[in-house]
Design a protein around this motif. Structure first.
Motif, short mmCIF file in Angstrom:
data_model
loop_
_atom_site.label_atom_id
_atom_site.label_comp_id
_atom_site.label_asym_id
_atom_site.label_seq_id
_atom_site.Cartn_x
_atom_site.Cartn_y
_atom_site.Cartn_z
N ASP A 60 6.74 -8.13 -7.15
CA ASP A 60 6.68 -8.86 -8.06
C ASP A 60 7.15 -8.10 -9.48
N GLU A 61 7.09 -6.76 -9.29
CA GLU A 61 7.52 -5.88 -10.45
C GLU A 61 8.91 -5.90 -10.46
N VAL A 62 9.64 -5.68 -9.37
CA VAL A 62 10.98 -5.75 -9.38
C VAL A 62 11.54 -7.07 -9.76
N GLU A 63 11.07 -8.30 -9.55
CA GLU A 63 11.27 -9.31 -9.70
C GLU A 63 11.36 -9.77 -11.30
N ARG A 64 10.26 -9.31 -11.88
CA ARG A 64 9.89 -9.37 -13.55
C ARG A 64 10.78 -8.31 -14.02
N ALA A 65 11.28 -7.35 -13.62
CA ALA A 65 12.05 -6.48 -13.95
C ALA A 65 13.59 -7.19 -14.25
N VAL A 66 14.04 -7.81 -13.16
CA VAL A 66 15.32 -8.48 -12.82
C VAL A 66 15.27 -9.62 -14.03
#
Length: 225
Positions: A60-66
């Protein structure tokens, strides 16, 4: 009568003692192994669930950063994901997602590195195939046609084989190898029978090279008759 029963009970007890003396250690060890294995299996299942839950949070953190377009955060989150949960599906999904964002943000080397990691280590063949196709396309963009062909040389799953053959045709045509490109496009056309839209695109490439796969098929059918 009572004495007879006592003697019979004593005899049974003696048999049990003898049996336990002979096999007791073996039975104990078997029980220890079975119960230990059961406990270990339960522990492993719990560990897997715990890892998956933690990996989902980091994904989820990767997705938010993207979504935020924060390249530094994307790279940092992906590194954490690979270091801590590299064996999970979440990690390979995150790498595919991050690669797309990195390419969009003009970081092709980082994008290629993320895709190469998935292509070489994902346990799911579908993830490996997707990564190899996308990596090959990025290598073509970078002018590394031979490296792209190397990625496309290994077998693909049936669902991806037609797409791989089409891309291989593109690379071979870019290298000026017309005969090999035609062969690759023919293979793609045959394997994409269930994808009519994509198949028409491949047919257009064959037509541009002077070949009509439908005409050839009709000719071959007529000859066979």
């Amino acid at each position: 009568m009572a004495k007879a029963l006592d003697l019979e009970e004593q005899e049974q007890l003696d048999q049990i003692k003898h049996f336990w003396k002979k096999y007791g250690n073996l039975i104990s060890w078997v029980l220890i192994v079975v119960l230990g294995g059961y406990a270990a299996w339960n522990g492993y299942q719990y560990w897997q669930r715990d890892q998956a839950a933690k990996a989902a949070v980091l994904f989820d953190e990767v997705e938010r950063a993207v979504t935020a377009g924060d390249v530094a955060r994307v790279e940092r989150s992906l590194t954490d994901m690979k270091d801590k949960f590299g064996g999970t599906h979440y990690a390979h999904q995150a790498a595919l997602l991050a690669a797309k964002a990195l390419q969009a943000k003009d970081k092709p080397e980082a994008a290629r590195a993320a895709l190469k990691w998935v292509a070489e280590g994902a346990p799911d063949p579908a993830y490996r195939d997707i990564a190899r196709l996308r990596l090959s396309a990025l290598l073509v963009d970078a002018g590394s046609n031979d490296e792209a062909l190397a990625q496309l040389s290994a077998p693909f799953t049936p669902a991806m084989a037609g797409l791989a053959a089409d891309l291989r045709g593109d690379v071979l045509q870019a290298k000026g190898q017309k005969a090999e490109a035609l062969s690759a496009y023919q293979s793609a056309w045959q394997q994409l029978a269930d994808s009519p839209d994509y198949r028409r695109l491949v047919q257009a490439k064959l037509n541009a090279l002077g070949q009509d796969p439908q005409g050839d098929s009709a000719t071959a059918t007529g000859t066979a008759k």
